[in-house]
Design a protein around this motif. Sequence first.
Motif, mmCIF file in Angstrom:
data_model
loop_
_atom_site.group_PDB
_atom_site.id
_atom_site.type_symbol
_atom_site.label_atom_id
_atom_site.label_comp_id
_atom_site.label_asym_id
_atom_site.label_seq_id
_atom_site.Cartn_x
_atom_site.Cartn_y
_atom_site.Cartn_z
ATOM 1 N N GLU A 1 -6.236 -3.682 -13.170
ATOM 2 C CA GLU A 1 -4.845 -4.044 -13.482
ATOM 3 C C GLU A 1 -4.194 -3.051 -14.440
ATOM 4 O OE1 GLU A 1 -5.034 -8.077 -14.830
ATOM 5 O OE2 GLU A 1 -5.430 -8.861 -12.819
ATOM 6 N N ILE A 2 -4.353 -1.787 -14.109
ATOM 7 C CA ILE A 2 -3.748 -0.703 -14.892
ATOM 8 C C ILE A 2 -2.567 -0.134 -14.097
ATOM 9 C CG2 ILE A 2 -4.125 1.559 -15.942
ATOM 10 C CD1 ILE A 2 -7.099 0.869 -16.117
ATOM 11 N N GLY A 3 -1.419 -0.062 -14.734
ATOM 12 C CA GLY A 3 -0.262 0.515 -14.065
ATOM 13 C C GLY A 3 0.577 -0.527 -13.344
ATOM 14 N N PRO A 4 1.666 -0.081 -12.726
ATOM 15 C CA PRO A 4 2.596 -0.988 -12.045
ATOM 16 C C PRO A 4 2.049 -1.496 -10.715
ATOM 17 C CG PRO A 4 3.282 1.279 -11.732
ATOM 18 C CD PRO A 4 2.126 1.317 -12.698
ATOM 19 N N GLU A 5 2.759 -2.430 -10.106
ATOM 20 C CA GLU A 5 2.374 -2.998 -8.821
ATOM 21 C C GLU A 5 2.381 -1.929 -7.723
ATOM 22 O OE1 GLU A 5 1.082 -5.749 -6.092
ATOM 23 O OE2 GLU A 5 1.255 -5.959 -8.284
ATOM 24 N N LEU A 6 3.142 -0.883 -7.945
ATOM 25 C CA LEU A 6 3.230 0.204 -6.980
ATOM 26 C C LEU A 6 1.861 0.824 -6.704
ATOM 27 C CD1 LEU A 6 4.992 2.142 -5.286
ATOM 28 C CD2 LEU A 6 5.235 3.558 -7.343
ATOM 29 N N ILE A 7 0.981 0.815 -7.716
ATOM 30 C CA ILE A 7 -0.366 1.384 -7.553
ATOM 31 C C ILE A 7 -1.129 0.618 -6.481
ATOM 32 C CG2 ILE A 7 -2.567 1.844 -8.678
ATOM 33 C CD1 ILE A 7 -0.386 3.649 -9.647
ATOM 34 N N SER A 8 -1.007 -0.707 -6.504
ATOM 35 C CA SER A 8 -1.694 -1.533 -5.514
ATOM 36 C C SER A 8 -1.183 -1.251 -4.111
ATOM 37 C CB SER A 8 -1.494 -3.017 -5.850
ATOM 38 O OG SER A 8 -2.091 -3.838 -4.866
ATOM 39 N N GLU A 9 0.132 -1.100 -3.975
ATOM 40 C CA GLU A 9 0.718 -0.804 -2.674
ATOM 41 C C GLU A 9 0.301 0.589 -2.194
ATOM 42 O OE1 GLU A 9 4.903 -1.306 -3.033
ATOM 43 O OE2 GLU A 9 4.766 -3.425 -3.615
ATOM 44 N N LEU A 10 0.221 1.520 -3.132
ATOM 45 C CA LEU A 10 -0.210 2.880 -2.791
ATOM 46 C C LEU A 10 -1.663 2.876 -2.339
ATOM 47 C CD1 LEU A 10 0.669 5.841 -2.721
ATOM 48 C CD2 LEU A 10 -0.093 6.057 -5.097
ATOM 49 N N HIS A 11 -2.482 2.069 -3.005
ATOM 50 C CA HIS A 11 -3.891 1.944 -2.637
ATOM 51 C C HIS A 11 -4.030 1.449 -1.201
ATOM 52 C CE1 HIS A 11 -8.165 1.086 -2.937
ATOM 53 N NE2 HIS A 11 -7.930 -0.171 -2.567
ATOM 54 N N GLU A 12 -3.260 0.442 -0.856
ATOM 55 C CA GLU A 12 -3.306 -0.108 0.498
ATOM 56 C C GLU A 12 -2.824 0.908 1.527
ATOM 57 O OE1 GLU A 12 -1.578 -3.942 3.040
ATOM 58 O OE2 GLU A 12 -1.383 -3.863 0.847
ATOM 59 N N LEU A 13 -1.778 1.646 1.178
ATOM 60 C CA LEU A 13 -1.233 2.661 2.082
ATOM 61 C C LEU A 13 -2.249 3.768 2.353
ATOM 62 C CD1 LEU A 13 1.205 3.870 3.615
ATOM 63 C CD2 LEU A 13 1.864 4.991 1.479
ATOM 64 N N VAL A 14 -2.860 4.266 1.288
ATOM 65 C CA VAL A 14 -3.843 5.350 1.437
ATOM 66 C C VAL A 14 -5.089 4.848 2.171
ATOM 67 C CG1 VAL A 14 -5.299 7.007 0.215
ATOM 68 C CG2 VAL A 14 -3.011 6.515 -0.626
ATOM 69 N N ALA A 15 -5.458 3.585 1.922
ATOM 70 C CA ALA A 15 -6.613 3.007 2.614
ATOM 71 C C ALA A 15 -6.375 2.967 4.124
ATOM 72 C CB ALA A 15 -6.890 1.608 2.082
ATOM 73 N N ASN A 16 -5.172 2.589 4.519
ATOM 74 C CA ASN A 16 -4.837 2.563 5.950
ATOM 75 C C ASN A 16 -4.842 3.975 6.538
ATOM 76 O OD1 ASN A 16 -4.531 -0.231 6.038
ATOM 77 N ND2 ASN A 16 -2.362 -0.127 5.476
ATOM 78 N N LEU A 17 -4.373 4.939 5.752
ATOM 79 C CA LEU A 17 -4.402 6.335 6.198
ATOM 80 C C LEU A 17 -5.839 6.809 6.354
ATOM 81 C CD1 LEU A 17 -2.956 8.966 6.870
ATOM 82 C CD2 LEU A 17 -2.851 9.464 4.404
ATOM 83 N N LEU A 18 -6.688 6.399 5.430
ATOM 84 C CA LEU A 18 -8.104 6.754 5.484
ATOM 85 C C LEU A 18 -8.747 6.220 6.757
ATOM 86 C CD1 LEU A 18 -10.682 7.895 4.185
ATOM 87 C CD2 LEU A 18 -10.894 5.753 2.909
ATOM 88 N N ILE A 19 -8.430 4.974 7.092
ATOM 89 C CA ILE A 19 -8.961 4.378 8.318
ATOM 90 C C ILE A 19 -8.514 5.176 9.536
ATOM 91 C CG2 ILE A 19 -8.873 2.338 9.817
ATOM 92 C CD1 ILE A 19 -8.639 0.639 7.268
ATOM 93 N N SER A 20 -7.251 5.600 9.535
ATOM 94 C CA SER A 20 -6.718 6.387 10.651
ATOM 95 C C SER A 20 -7.460 7.716 10.786
ATOM 96 C CB SER A 20 -5.221 6.648 10.454
ATOM 97 O OG SER A 20 -4.502 5.432 10.392
ATOM 98 N N VAL A 21 -7.724 8.363 9.657
ATOM 99 C CA VAL A 21 -8.430 9.650 9.684
ATOM 100 C C VAL A 21 -9.859 9.463 10.193
ATOM 101 C CG1 VAL A 21 -9.334 11.527 8.268
ATOM 102 C CG2 VAL A 21 -7.021 10.675 7.874
ATOM 103 N N VAL A 22 -10.499 8.375 9.801
ATOM 104 C CA VAL A 22 -11.857 8.093 10.276
ATOM 105 C C VAL A 22 -11.855 7.907 11.791
ATOM 106 C CG1 VAL A 22 -13.723 6.391 10.271
ATOM 107 C CG2 VAL A 22 -12.708 7.130 8.115
#
Length: 206
Positions: free
Chosen positions: A126-147
Amino acid sequence: MIKEISRKMMSWDSPVFVSHWLLAICFVGAVLTQESERFRLVHVTMGYTMMGIIAFRVGWGLIGSRYARFSTIAPRFLKVREHIQSALNGEKEALMGLSALGFVAAYLLMFLVIFVTATGYLTFNEIGPELISELHELVANLLISVVVVHVGAILLNALYQYFRRNNQEVGGRMASIAVRVRPYKWVAVILMGLVLYFWGVQFKVW
């Protein structure tokens, strides 16, 4: 087709082979537990483990065996464009084009794992704004796509070899390489030991 994929892995030394499959296992574990509050610790542990494996792979890329070192990357990157162009044109180099896509995806995956783990750490603590959580989810989905691209390129590559039936020459060459570069099993054992120890600490086994 499994034999074709196995032959492609024969140039890997033991640490690269083990780190690859540990990373794959952790990725699957992280994906399966990403929406579960009950298994949140498993999700976090898998993420931290992936980060540790990437850190090891970077170090091994500097001091490891010949085919594991980053010094072999630059020449391959220079050939990626021509290989992909050959694949699009339906030329003989199509095989290498598919391999090039998988190669690019593999190293993009490494960078994405670092990014997704960093944002995951901030989100979990819980460090930083809520935007961090949304960014985490976005990058995770991108990671899945790359895999998916990475695995898809490998499967297409293997299928191409299978239907072209030109495995014997490639297989013989790869087998001879494997004999030379498969050492450092003790490094792989240490890596697995560290991962198991970390999991034990995380899950309070010891």
